[in-house]
Design a protein around this motif. Structure first.
Motif, PDB file in Angstrom:
ATOM      1  N   LEU A   1     -19.556   3.869  19.046  1.00 44.17           N
ATOM      2  CA  LEU A   1     -20.136   5.209  19.159  1.00 44.17           C
ATOM      3  C   LEU A   1     -21.649   5.131  19.349  1.00 44.17           C
ATOM      4  CD1 LEU A   1     -19.389   8.223  18.929  1.00 44.17           C
ATOM      5  CD2 LEU A   1     -19.969   8.081  16.519  1.00 44.17           C
ATOM      6  N   PHE A   2     -22.317   4.283  18.554  1.00 44.58           N
ATOM      7  CA  PHE A   2     -23.775   4.183  18.620  1.00 44.58           C
ATOM      8  C   PHE A   2     -24.237   3.522  19.904  1.00 44.58           C
ATOM      9  CE2 PHE A   2     -24.002   4.458  13.825  1.00 44.58           C
ATOM     10  CZ  PHE A   2     -24.496   5.746  13.871  1.00 44.58           C
TER      11      PHE A   2
ATOM     12  N   VAL B   1      -8.534  -4.763  -2.726  1.00 43.69           N
ATOM     13  CA  VAL B   1      -8.360  -4.145  -1.409  1.00 43.69           C
ATOM     14  C   VAL B   1      -7.442  -2.928  -1.506  1.00 43.69           C
ATOM     15  CG1 VAL B   1      -7.452  -4.464   0.911  1.00 43.69           C
ATOM     16  CG2 VAL B   1      -8.826  -6.251  -0.123  1.00 43.69           C
TER      17      VAL B   1
ATOM     18  N   ILE C   1     -16.961  -4.874  -0.935  1.00 41.79           N
ATOM     19  CA  ILE C   1     -15.546  -5.225  -1.041  1.00 41.79           C
ATOM     20  C   ILE C   1     -15.329  -6.634  -0.504  1.00 41.79           C
ATOM     21  CG2 ILE C   1     -13.195  -4.645  -0.347  1.00 41.79           C
ATOM     22  CD1 ILE C   1     -14.144  -1.789   0.144  1.00 41.79           C
ATOM     23  N   THR C   2     -15.859  -6.888   0.704  1.00 41.51           N
ATOM     24  CA  THR C   2     -15.616  -8.178   1.350  1.00 41.51           C
ATOM     25  C   THR C   2     -16.136  -9.333   0.500  1.00 41.51           C
ATOM     26  OG1 THR C   2     -15.862  -7.067   3.460  1.00 41.51           O
ATOM     27  CG2 THR C   2     -15.920  -9.452   3.494  1.00 41.51           C
TER      28      THR C   2
ATOM     29  N   ILE D   1     -11.911  -9.645   4.658  1.00 43.36           N
ATOM     30  CA  ILE D   1     -12.429  -8.369   5.185  1.00 43.36           C
ATOM     31  C   ILE D   1     -11.323  -7.322   5.200  1.00 43.36           C
ATOM     32  CG2 ILE D   1     -13.342  -7.212   7.227  1.00 43.36           C
ATOM     33  CD1 ILE D   1     -14.741  -9.693   8.019  1.00 43.36           C
ATOM     34  N   PRO D   2     -11.528  -6.159   4.561  1.00 46.35           N
ATOM     35  CA  PRO D   2     -10.503  -5.116   4.644  1.00 46.35           C
ATOM     36  C   PRO D   2     -10.444  -4.568   6.068  1.00 46.35           C
ATOM     37  CG  PRO D   2     -12.271  -4.497   3.122  1.00 46.35           C
ATOM     38  CD  PRO D   2     -12.683  -5.772   3.759  1.00 46.35           C
TER      39      PRO D   2
ATOM     40  N   ALA E   1      -4.098   2.600   6.543  1.00 47.00           N
ATOM     41  CA  ALA E   1      -5.545   2.719   6.360  1.00 47.00           C
ATOM     42  C   ALA E   1      -6.290   2.514   7.674  1.00 47.00           C
ATOM     43  CB  ALA E   1      -6.027   1.719   5.312  1.00 47.00           C
TER      44      ALA E   1
ATOM     45  N   GLN F   1      -6.199   5.484   9.900  1.00 49.06           N
ATOM     46  CA  GLN F   1      -7.138   6.481   9.389  1.00 49.06           C
ATOM     47  C   GLN F   1      -8.563   6.148   9.846  1.00 49.06           C
ATOM     48  OE1 GLN F   1      -6.103   9.025   7.584  1.00 49.06           O
ATOM     49  NE2 GLN F   1      -7.882   9.836   6.510  1.00 49.06           N
ATOM     50  N   ALA F   2      -8.919   4.860   9.772  1.00 45.64           N
ATOM     51  CA  ALA F   2     -10.271   4.442  10.144  1.00 45.64           C
ATOM     52  C   ALA F   2     -10.536   4.704  11.624  1.00 45.64           C
ATOM     53  CB  ALA F   2     -10.481   2.969   9.817  1.00 45.64           C
TER      54      ALA F   2
ATOM     55  N   MET G   1     -13.695   0.817  10.849  1.00 46.66           N
ATOM     56  CA  MET G   1     -14.786   1.791  10.795  1.00 46.66           C
ATOM     57  C   MET G   1     -16.019   1.268  11.508  1.00 46.66           C
ATOM     58  SD  MET G   1     -14.778   3.084   6.872  1.00 46.66           S
ATOM     59  CE  MET G   1     -16.345   3.911   7.048  1.00 46.66           C
ATOM     60  N   LEU G   2     -16.337  -0.012  11.253  1.00 43.66           N
ATOM     61  CA  LEU G   2     -17.529  -0.589  11.875  1.00 43.66           C
ATOM     62  C   LEU G   2     -17.394  -0.625  13.393  1.00 43.66           C
ATOM     63  CD1 LEU G   2     -18.533  -3.513   9.496  1.00 43.66           C
ATOM     64  CD2 LEU G   2     -19.352  -1.167   9.549  1.00 43.66           C
TER      65      LEU G   2
ATOM     66  N   LEU H   1     -17.861   2.881  14.678  1.00 41.31           N
ATOM     67  CA  LEU H   1     -19.281   3.251  14.611  1.00 41.31           C
ATOM     68  C   LEU H   1     -20.092   2.544  15.678  1.00 41.31           C
ATOM     69  CD1 LEU H   1     -20.288   3.407  10.844  1.00 41.31           C
ATOM     70  CD2 LEU H   1     -19.998   5.234  12.494  1.00 41.31           C
TER      71      LEU H   1
ATOM     72  N   PHE I   1     -10.083   5.111  -0.026  1.00 42.51           N
ATOM     73  CA  PHE I   1     -10.424   5.456   1.352  1.00 42.51           C
ATOM     74  C   PHE I   1      -9.488   6.535   1.885  1.00 42.51           C
ATOM     75  CE2 PHE I   1      -9.786   4.454   5.944  1.00 42.51           C
ATOM     76  CZ  PHE I   1     -11.036   4.853   6.388  1.00 42.51           C
ATOM     77  N   LEU I   2      -8.214   6.464   1.470  1.00 41.79           N
ATOM     78  CA  LEU I   2      -7.231   7.420   1.970  1.00 41.79           C
ATOM     79  C   LEU I   2      -7.222   8.711   1.162  1.00 41.79           C
ATOM     80  CD1 LEU I   2      -4.323   4.945   2.669  1.00 41.79           C
ATOM     81  CD2 LEU I   2      -5.840   6.019   4.317  1.00 41.79           C
TER      82      LEU I   2
ATOM     83  N   ILE J   1     -17.302   8.833   6.468  1.00 39.75           N
ATOM     84  CA  ILE J   1     -16.860   9.251   7.798  1.00 39.75           C
ATOM     85  C   ILE J   1     -16.524  10.731   7.878  1.00 39.75           C
ATOM     86  CG2 ILE J   1     -16.064   7.040   8.683  1.00 39.75           C
ATOM     87  CD1 ILE J   1     -13.245   7.901   7.864  1.00 39.75           C
TER      88      ILE J   1
ATOM     89  N   LEU K   1       0.828  -1.205   0.000  1.00 38.01           N
ATOM     90  CA  LEU K   1       0.000   0.000   0.000  1.00 38.01           C
ATOM     91  C   LEU K   1       0.870   1.265   0.000  1.00 38.01           C
ATOM     92  CD1 LEU K   1      -2.838   1.105   0.063  1.00 38.01           C
ATOM     93  CD2 LEU K   1      -2.777   1.005   2.543  1.00 38.01           C
TER      94      LEU K   1
ATOM     95  N   LEU L   1     -16.527   4.871   1.222  1.00 41.27           N
ATOM     96  CA  LEU L   1     -16.181   4.694   2.637  1.00 41.27           C
ATOM     97  C   LEU L   1     -15.554   5.964   3.195  1.00 41.27           C
ATOM     98  CD1 LEU L   1     -14.802   1.051   2.812  1.00 41.27           C
ATOM     99  CD2 LEU L   1     -16.963   1.937   3.662  1.00 41.27           C
TER     100      LEU L   1
ATOM    101  N   PHE M   1      -9.512  -1.759   7.302  1.00 40.87           N
ATOM    102  CA  PHE M   1      -9.996  -0.411   7.592  1.00 40.87           C
ATOM    103  C   PHE M   1     -11.517  -0.367   7.675  1.00 40.87           C
ATOM    104  CE2 PHE M   1     -11.303   0.595   3.270  1.00 40.87           C
ATOM    105  CZ  PHE M   1     -10.473  -0.181   2.493  1.00 40.87           C
ATOM    106  N   TRP M   2     -12.179  -1.262   6.933  1.00 45.01           N
ATOM    107  CA  TRP M   2     -13.641  -1.301   7.033  1.00 45.01           C
ATOM    108  C   TRP M   2     -14.063  -1.854   8.383  1.00 45.01           C
ATOM    109  CZ3 TRP M   2     -17.253  -5.683   5.948  1.00 45.01           C
ATOM    110  CH2 TRP M   2     -18.590  -5.269   5.961  1.00 45.01           C
TER     111      TRP M   2
END
Lengths: 292, 318
Positions: free
Chosen positions: B160-161, A212, A256-257, B146-147, B260, B263-264, B153-154, B157, A219-220, A239, A127, A235, B149-150
């Motif tokens: 937070l919720f 990815v 993505i997933t 699964i990325p 990444a 950042q998330a 984020m989840l 979130l 995303f960045l 935010i 990356l 994404l 950074f996603w």
């Protein structure tokens, strides 16, 4: 035709999961191609009467901060993501593989220098290298494709080189040399065809990685620039607010997933079927350990 | 062994020199005037040629490229990494300030990955093709896809919720306030750790299965050892070497991924510095940070190779 179907059926029986992955992957490709017919709305059209709406009957996956339909944007995002991933992987793996064939067949000084260059390329985290390159040559679709493609070159180079190294010693290649075939002719007609199976395996297994990286770049904020909808951009957009709406963060990531999962499963199955040399044990050897 | 170490380190130095040259080339020769990035297109167009030359000279950008390159290497040698175009602090200060956070995340993720991945891999290999094995493999395939950074984020979130919880956004070092520091690094550490753990589980499973098929394991079984002892004492040590290697290779994934993931999570680590420098086209910062990432990656892999050779004599004599 019948033979192809029979072969596919056999593949599916033996690798049910990868067959499912392949089927889902195919569906995703269809979605990408047919985006204009499938998307309920224009992905770029803002609708200020419907901003930040959670999923409802009118927009199944909700709307974003300026009222754009999330479902349509995810569908169009498929286009960008797959286009970038496929182009980058094909470009990078092809360049790497051709280079690898040349290294493995020619050996000697050319090989030695090439191996050092590949080592240098592999010294960067994927990356980070992609970010630096896309920064240097500017954002935009071709820049992103190029940046991701470069990170894929050493993988093709190393694996295909080792294949070519073993093939060059086979009797039929020797026969080709003995009967006076030029180096180029032997590489193209005798060595290259043997590299097609590992090439396909490599390309499939790297599709997921490319998707990815593309999403992470988006995303960045250094990927394909907005307003083009890509999963990564979406994404990143999600935010920007203080309280991010969950549907904006959830669905692009899910896309993505699912896509990466589908291509990875397919890749595993193809690898097991076509080329045992690309088993984890072999790749491990290529990836680390003996770097000399 | 000594010869092996020397050869391996020498190769690494050559690689790193090549790395620094390619970073320099990417940053300087490719299109894009750094002054456009600093002043904007309009500001750049309005500037007098004389001013332009003076600023370029101030930044050290008007010397011939080889001179600039050698000066960069000399700066690295003295620890002076140059100044950011936009911020008052030097690159070295940024690294000293933000680096520890990112390092903690990387180390934490490494620990998590082994704590989670290894037991899962052993469990899978114990009873291949059983239900627990199938579940473990499915979960690891999922976590590879699964990325990070996603997922990050989840998590942000969700916390937070559901709990109204937000992680501290400032830099708090371990030695200042361990509790707040932990809150900052634990999220990224676990997310990156789980993704690595999935690879480690996969690798340890396949390596264990490979080793379990070998003669000495059959001998151990034949002399009546319990299955647990056979796997843990005889098979596992032989299967671990490749897992160590993959852990080193995965560091590249962590270094890149952490950019990444930071950042998330909104973690102010080195990754964040890298992202803002890339967006601002702050080439001095970018070239030093990219080099830093590459140096860490290469050095860790040298260490991995050396430990590998130390653990397995077959390698150092080949």
């Amino acid at each position: 035709m019948g033979a192809v179907v029979a072969e596919l059926a056999r593949f599916s029986r033996r690798n049910t999961l990868s067959a499912i992955g392949g089927f889902v992957g195919l569906l995703i490709i269809v979605v990408a191609l047919a985006a204009p017919f499938l998307a309920p709305r224009d992905p770029l059209k803002a609708d200020f009467r419907r901003m930040n709406k959670p999923p409802d009957a009118q927009s199944l996956l909700g709307t974003d901060q300026v009222g754009r339909d999330t479902l349509s944007r995810v569908i169009y995002g498929t286009r960008t993501s797959l286009f970038v991933a496929f182009s980058a992987v094909i470009l990078g793996t092809t360049v790497g593989s051709l280079w690898g064939v040349a290294c493995g067949y020619l050996r000697g000084r050319f090989d030695l220098v090439s191996q050092r260059i590949m080592e240098i390329l592999q010294a960067f985290p994927d990356l980070i290298l992609a970010m630096a390159i896309s920064m240097a040559i500017g954002t935009g679709l071709p820049a992103v494709i190029f940046a991701i493609a470069i990170t894929r070159i050493p993988f093709g180079g190393r694996v295909i080189r080792s294949v070519a190294l073993s093939i060059r010693e086979l009797p039929y290649v020797e026969a080709g040399r003995a009967s006076g075939g030029t180096t180029l002719r032997i590489m193209a007609l005798h060595v290259l065809p043997q590299c097609i199976a590992p090439y396909l395996v490599l390309a499939t297994t790297h599709l997921g990685v490319a998707i990815v990286i593309e999403a992470a770049l988006g995303f960045l904020g250094v990927g394909v620039p907005p307003p083009t909808p890509t999963w990564g951009n979406m994404l990143a957009d999600s935010i920007t607010g203080l309280v991010p709406p969950w549907w904006l963060a959830f669905f692009p990531g899910l896309a993505i997933t699912v896509t990466v999962l589908a291509f990875n499963l397919l890749g595993d199955g193809i690898r097991d079927t076509l080329d045992p040399r690309l088993s984890p044990a072999f790749l491990r050897m290529m990836a680390g350990g003996r770097r000399t | 062994m000594q010869k092996y170490i020397i050869r391996r380190v020498l190769f690494a130095v050559v690689t790193l020199l090549g790395v620094s040259i390619s970073i320099f080339v990417i940053m300087r020769v490719l299109p894009g005037d750094p002054l456009v990035a600093i002043l904007g297109v309009e500001g750049h167009a309005r500037m007098m040629p004389a001013d332009r030359e003076r600023i370029m000279a101030d930044l050290g950008l008007s010397d011939p490229l080889p001179v600039q390159y050698v000066r960069w290497l000399r700066d690295i040698g003295t620890g002076q990494l140059g100044k950011s175009f936009f911020r008052g602090d030097t690159v070295a200060e940024q690294i000293m300030h933000r680096g520890p956070i990112s390092a903690e995340i990387a180390i934490l993720s490494l620990i998590v990955s082994w704590l989670v991945g290894l037991p899962v891999g052993i469990l899978s290999a114990f009873r291949p093709n059983s239900v627990p094995d199938a579940v473990a493999r499915a979960v690891s395939v999922l976590f590879i896809a699964i990325p990070g950074f996603w997922l990050g984020m989840l998590i942000v979130l969700a916390s937070l919720f559901w709990f109204g919880y937000k992680t501290p956004m400032v830099i708090v070092h371990l030695w200042q306030n361990p509790w707040e520091n932990l809150q900052i690094v634990i999220g990224p550490g676990i997310v990156l750790g789980l993704a690595q753990g999935a690879y480690i589980a996969r690798m340890s499973r396949s390596c264990l299965l490979e080793v379990i098929g070998e003669d000495f394991v059959r001998t151990a079984r034949a002399k009546g050892l319990k299955e647990g002892l056979v796997v843990m004492r005889h098979a596992l040590p032989n299967a671990l070497l490749p897992v160590i290697t993959i852990s080193g290779v995965l560091l590249g994934f962590v270094l890149g991924g952490s950019v990444a993931v930071e950042q998330a999570f909104g973690v102010p680590g080195l990754g964040r510095a890298m992202v803002s420098a890339v967006i601002e086209r702050d080439i001095i910062v970018v070239q030093n940070l990219v080099l830093l990432y590459a140096v860490i990656f290469v050095l860790v892999n040298v260490l991995v190779d050396l430990s590998y050779a130390w653990l397995d004599p077959r390698i150092r004599y080949s």
